[in-house]
Design a protein around this motif. Structure first.
Motif, PDB file in Angstrom:
ATOM      1  N   GLU A 129     -10.810  36.415 -26.389  1.00  0.00           N
ATOM      2  CA  GLU A 129      -9.902  36.425 -27.532  1.00  0.00           C
ATOM      3  C   GLU A 129      -9.203  35.089 -27.761  1.00  0.00           C
ATOM      4  N   LEU A 130      -8.649  34.518 -26.681  1.00  0.00           N
ATOM      5  CA  LEU A 130      -7.877  33.296 -26.865  1.00  0.00           C
ATOM      6  C   LEU A 130      -8.759  32.095 -27.237  1.00  0.00           C
ATOM      7  N   TYR A 131      -9.841  31.887 -26.514  1.00  0.00           N
ATOM      8  CA  TYR A 131     -10.713  30.757 -26.842  1.00  0.00           C
ATOM      9  C   TYR A 131     -11.184  30.813 -28.297  1.00  0.00           C
ATOM     10  N   PRO A 132     -11.689  31.964 -28.759  1.00  0.00           N
ATOM     11  CA  PRO A 132     -12.093  32.028 -30.171  1.00  0.00           C
ATOM     12  C   PRO A 132     -10.925  31.807 -31.130  1.00  0.00           C
ATOM     13  N   ARG A 133      -9.764  32.324 -30.780  1.00  0.00           N
ATOM     14  CA  ARG A 133      -8.596  32.149 -31.645  1.00  0.00           C
ATOM     15  C   ARG A 133      -8.222  30.674 -31.768  1.00  0.00           C
ATOM     16  N   LEU A 134      -8.374  29.929 -30.675  1.00  0.00           N
ATOM     17  CA  LEU A 134      -8.095  28.499 -30.703  1.00  0.00           C
ATOM     18  C   LEU A 134      -9.204  27.718 -31.408  1.00  0.00           C
ATOM     19  N   GLY A 135     -10.334  28.357 -31.601  1.00  0.00           N
ATOM     20  CA  GLY A 135     -11.474  27.672 -32.186  1.00  0.00           C
ATOM     21  C   GLY A 135     -12.115  26.681 -31.238  1.00  0.00           C
ATOM     22  N   LEU A 136     -11.979  26.943 -29.925  1.00  0.00           N
ATOM     23  CA  LEU A 136     -12.431  25.987 -28.919  1.00  0.00           C
ATOM     24  C   LEU A 136     -13.444  26.576 -27.942  1.00  0.00           C
ATOM     25  N   THR A 137     -14.074  27.661 -28.302  1.00  0.00           N
ATOM     26  CA  THR A 137     -14.998  28.304 -27.379  1.00  0.00           C
ATOM     27  C   THR A 137     -16.123  27.369 -26.949  1.00  0.00           C
ATOM     28  N   GLU A 138     -16.711  26.646 -27.875  1.00  0.00           N
ATOM     29  CA  GLU A 138     -17.821  25.756 -27.536  1.00  0.00           C
ATOM     30  C   GLU A 138     -17.387  24.651 -26.578  1.00  0.00           C
ATOM     31  N   GLU A 139     -16.161  24.171 -26.739  1.00  0.00           N
ATOM     32  CA  GLU A 139     -15.670  23.101 -25.886  1.00  0.00           C
ATOM     33  C   GLU A 139     -15.234  23.610 -24.509  1.00  0.00           C
ATOM     34  N   LEU A 140     -14.634  24.806 -24.474  1.00  0.00           N
ATOM     35  CA  LEU A 140     -14.019  25.279 -23.234  1.00  0.00           C
ATOM     36  C   LEU A 140     -14.932  26.148 -22.373  1.00  0.00           C
ATOM     37  N   ALA A 141     -15.781  26.949 -22.975  1.00  0.00           N
ATOM     38  CA  ALA A 141     -16.612  27.873 -22.206  1.00  0.00           C
ATOM     39  C   ALA A 141     -17.480  27.172 -21.154  1.00  0.00           C
ATOM     40  N   PRO A 142     -18.114  26.034 -21.466  1.00  0.00           N
ATOM     41  CA  PRO A 142     -18.983  25.403 -20.453  1.00  0.00           C
ATOM     42  C   PRO A 142     -18.242  24.925 -19.204  1.00  0.00           C
ATOM     43  N   LYS A 143     -16.962  24.629 -19.320  1.00  0.00           N
ATOM     44  CA  LYS A 143     -16.228  24.140 -18.146  1.00  0.00           C
ATOM     45  C   LYS A 143     -15.295  25.203 -17.569  1.00  0.00           C
TER      46      LYS A 143
END
Length: 272
Positions: free
Chosen positions: A166-180
């Motif tokens: 929920e939070l990563y998608p809400r921030l619009g940063l899933t692509e940047e944050l999920a791999p790390k």
């Protein structure tokens, strides 16, 4: 013969009614059958720090021995509470997220009438002890800290599910944050942070404060915060419902509230 059968039936009915009364809120313990000397408990990490301090007090005051296991409220880890129950492990008292407990009640595994809210918990961030405390006081600073981090850890339970789905998608940063990012299974996130295996980690505040080698950086911003209520209830197949009820009464009492607050939680006692 008929008289004997009538007496036996009366005794059976009376015993059944007395057993049901044990599980109703407010039933006086003095009127209950003497409890066995042991209560089996499973608790999620959110309440573990407070529970570990309160358990010896309960045992000293009641003479009831607590046999305790630990596991996440949700998720598929081998030691998570739902998985433990699915493989046949038996407990008298379950302490976990309200949503997780309600799900078990819907499956017939917890007696709904025995559920009691214990505390509310916020999500916090941990860094390794001695590392600079990052700025997460505003939504902008929080997002910048996440982007700058080399690695991120989050729990395999309620808070981690929220962070990743929920939070990563809400921030619009899933692509940047999920791999790390790394999902931490069967261990406190702060413990992994303390070993230097991830740079920052997210978990319930109460699960961060007790970990040596980790520093609490603060709660995530209010705009992104997700408060979790932790609750307790008696298992449907409890072998010691009397002792279970006594433990729940103790954990939800005003006397237990200061210890719960000291662990980083907001006690539900006095706020019902």
């Amino acid at each position: 013969m008929r008289k004997r059968r009538r007496v036996t039936l009366v005794l059976v009915v009376a015993t059944a009614l007395a057993t049901c009364a044990l599980l109703l809120p407010g039933a006086p313990l003095a009127a209950q059958t003497e409890a066995p000397a042991e209560v089996a408990v499973v608790t999620s990490g959110g309440l573990a720090a407070a529970y570990d301090r309160l358990a010896p007090r309960f045992e000293a005051e009641t003479g009831i021995r607590l046999v305790t296991a630990y596991g996440a409220s949700t998720g598929g880890a081998p030691d998570s509470i739902p998985v433990r129950l699915a493989r046949g492990e038996r407990f008298d008292v379950l302490i976990m997220s309200q949503a997780g407990l309600d799900a078990l009640a819907a499956q017939g595994l917890v007696l709904p009438a025995t559920r009691r809210d214990l505390a509310r918990s916020s999500i916090g961030m941990a860094v390794r002890e001695g590392a600079p405390l990052p700025d997460i006081g505003t939504p902008e600073a929080f997002a910048a800290t996440l982007l700058a981090a080399e690695s991120i850890g989050y729990s395999a339970s309620v808070s981690g599910t929220y962070i990743s789905t929920e939070l990563y998608p809400r921030l619009g940063l899933t692509e940047e944050l999920a791999p790390k990012s790394r999902r931490i299974v069967s261990e406190r996130v702060a413990a992994v942070v303390a070993r230097g295996e991830v740079e920052i980690g997210f978990q319930q505040v109460s699960e961060i404060l007790s970990i040596a080698g980790a520093a609490y950086a603060g709660p995530i911003p209010d705009e992104y915060q997700r408060v979790t209520t932790f609750s307790t209830g008696i298992a449907t197949d409890a072998e010691n419902p009397v002792g279970a009820r006594a433990l729940i009464d103790f954990l939800s009492s005003d006397a237990a509230a200061p210890t719960i607050a000291a662990s980083g939680l907001q006690p539900a006692a006095g706020q019902r």
